[in-house]
Design a protein around this motif. Structure first.
Motif, PDB file in Angstrom:
ATOM      1  N   MET A  48       0.816  -1.217   0.000  1.00 42.64           N
ATOM      2  CA  MET A  48       0.000   0.000   0.000  1.00 42.64           C
ATOM      3  C   MET A  48       0.846   1.263   0.000  1.00 42.64           C
ATOM      4  N   GLY A  49       1.954   1.226   0.714  1.00 39.88           N
ATOM      5  CA  GLY A  49       2.797   2.408   0.797  1.00 39.88           C
ATOM      6  C   GLY A  49       3.737   2.310   1.978  1.00 39.88           C
ATOM      7  N   GLY A  50       4.604   3.309   2.108  1.00 40.40           N
ATOM      8  CA  GLY A  50       5.531   3.314   3.216  1.00 40.40           C
ATOM      9  C   GLY A  50       6.505   4.470   3.125  1.00 40.40           C
ATOM     10  N   PHE A  51       7.390   4.538   4.119  1.00 39.45           N
ATOM     11  CA  PHE A  51       8.333   5.635   4.214  1.00 39.45           C
ATOM     12  C   PHE A  51       9.569   5.352   3.370  1.00 39.45           C
ATOM     13  N   ASP A  52       9.932   6.313   2.528  1.00 36.48           N
ATOM     14  CA  ASP A  52      11.128   6.202   1.701  1.00 36.48           C
ATOM     15  C   ASP A  52      12.235   7.042   2.333  1.00 36.48           C
ATOM     16  N   PRO A  53      13.226   6.439   2.945  1.00 33.40           N
ATOM     17  CA  PRO A  53      14.263   7.210   3.643  1.00 33.40           C
ATOM     18  C   PRO A  53      15.139   8.026   2.699  1.00 33.40           C
ATOM     19  N   GLU A  54      15.201   7.640   1.432  1.00 34.10           N
ATOM     20  CA  GLU A  54      16.028   8.398   0.487  1.00 34.10           C
ATOM     21  C   GLU A  54      15.434   9.772   0.211  1.00 34.10           C
TER      22      GLU A  54
END
Lengths: 120, 106
Positions: A48-54
């Motif tokens: 579904m989605g999530g945090f992209d640290p880049e």
């Protein structure tokens, strides 16, 4: 060791919203990149989605854009996934998942899952 | 979006058999691919990361290979506890799971 504990099952009516929580222990939420994956009954896994640290931003699957919001409360190390305008097809087990503090792009750790049932 | 396909969708094999599952990406994803095992009623478990690296604690009968668009997951000697559904997942662009391959014992 990362542990993820999710909130309990929910029953919602079509058109309503649901907010699922995922409590982190073993590490702080700021050390992790949290994602959400769902699985409809008898079906496969759907990211579904999530945090992209880049980028430092939350990224969402196009299918859920505009209908899902993922947030974090770093004071309680709890991640949230809110899905709005629910329909019967949203009936599924919702999982939080993360790669852990190493920044891995795989989902090494999973919550136990939260069943969301959408029914009139 | 990157699409993932898997084949077969299901298979039956005997204990001790070699089992192979293929996963194909709709575009080049380098080695940005993971494999998961999911047993009924349980959360998925990571087995292979970066296409060919065995996760710590996972039995060595599991292996993965491939790069670009074509990937393979192998169980060298099927065991009763390997009955599960197996998913590939790309992370080159966003994240996408394959549709899964259900493995059971003949």
């Amino acid at each position: 060791q990362v542990q993820l504990v999710q909130s309990g099952a929910e029953v919602k009516k079509p058109g309503a919203s649901v907010k699922v929580s995922c409590k982190v222990s073993g590490y702080t939420l700021t050390e992790l990149s949290m994602h959400w994956v769902r699985q409809a009954p008898g079906k496969g896994l759907e990211w579904m989605g999530g945090f992209d640290p880049e980028d430092g931003e939350t990224i969402y699957a196009q299918k859920f854009q505009g209908r899902v919001t993922m947030t974090e409360d770093t004071s309680t190390d709890t991640a949230y996934m809110e899905l709005s305008s629910l329909r019967s097809e949203d009936t599924a087990v919702y999982y939080c998942a993360t790669g852990g503090p190493s920044g891995s792009y795989s989902f090494d750790y999973w919550g136990q899952g939260t069943l969301v049932t959408v029914s009139s | 979006d990157i699409q993932m396909t898997q084949s077969p969708s299901s298979l039956s094999a005997s204990v001790g058999d070699r089992v192979t599952i293929t996963c194909q990406a709709s575009q080049d994803i380098s080695n940005y691919l993971n494999w998961y095992q999911q047993k009924p009623g349980k959360a998925p478990k990571l087995l292979i990361y970066d296409a060919s690296n065995l996760e710590t604690g996972v039995p060595s009968r599991f292996s993965g290979s491939g790069s670009g668009t074509d990937f393979t997951f192998t169980i060298s000697s099927l065991q009763p506890e390997d009955i599960a559904t197996y998913y590939c997942q790309q992370y080159d662009n966003l994240r996408t799971f394959g549709p899964g391959t259900k493995v059971d014992i003949k």
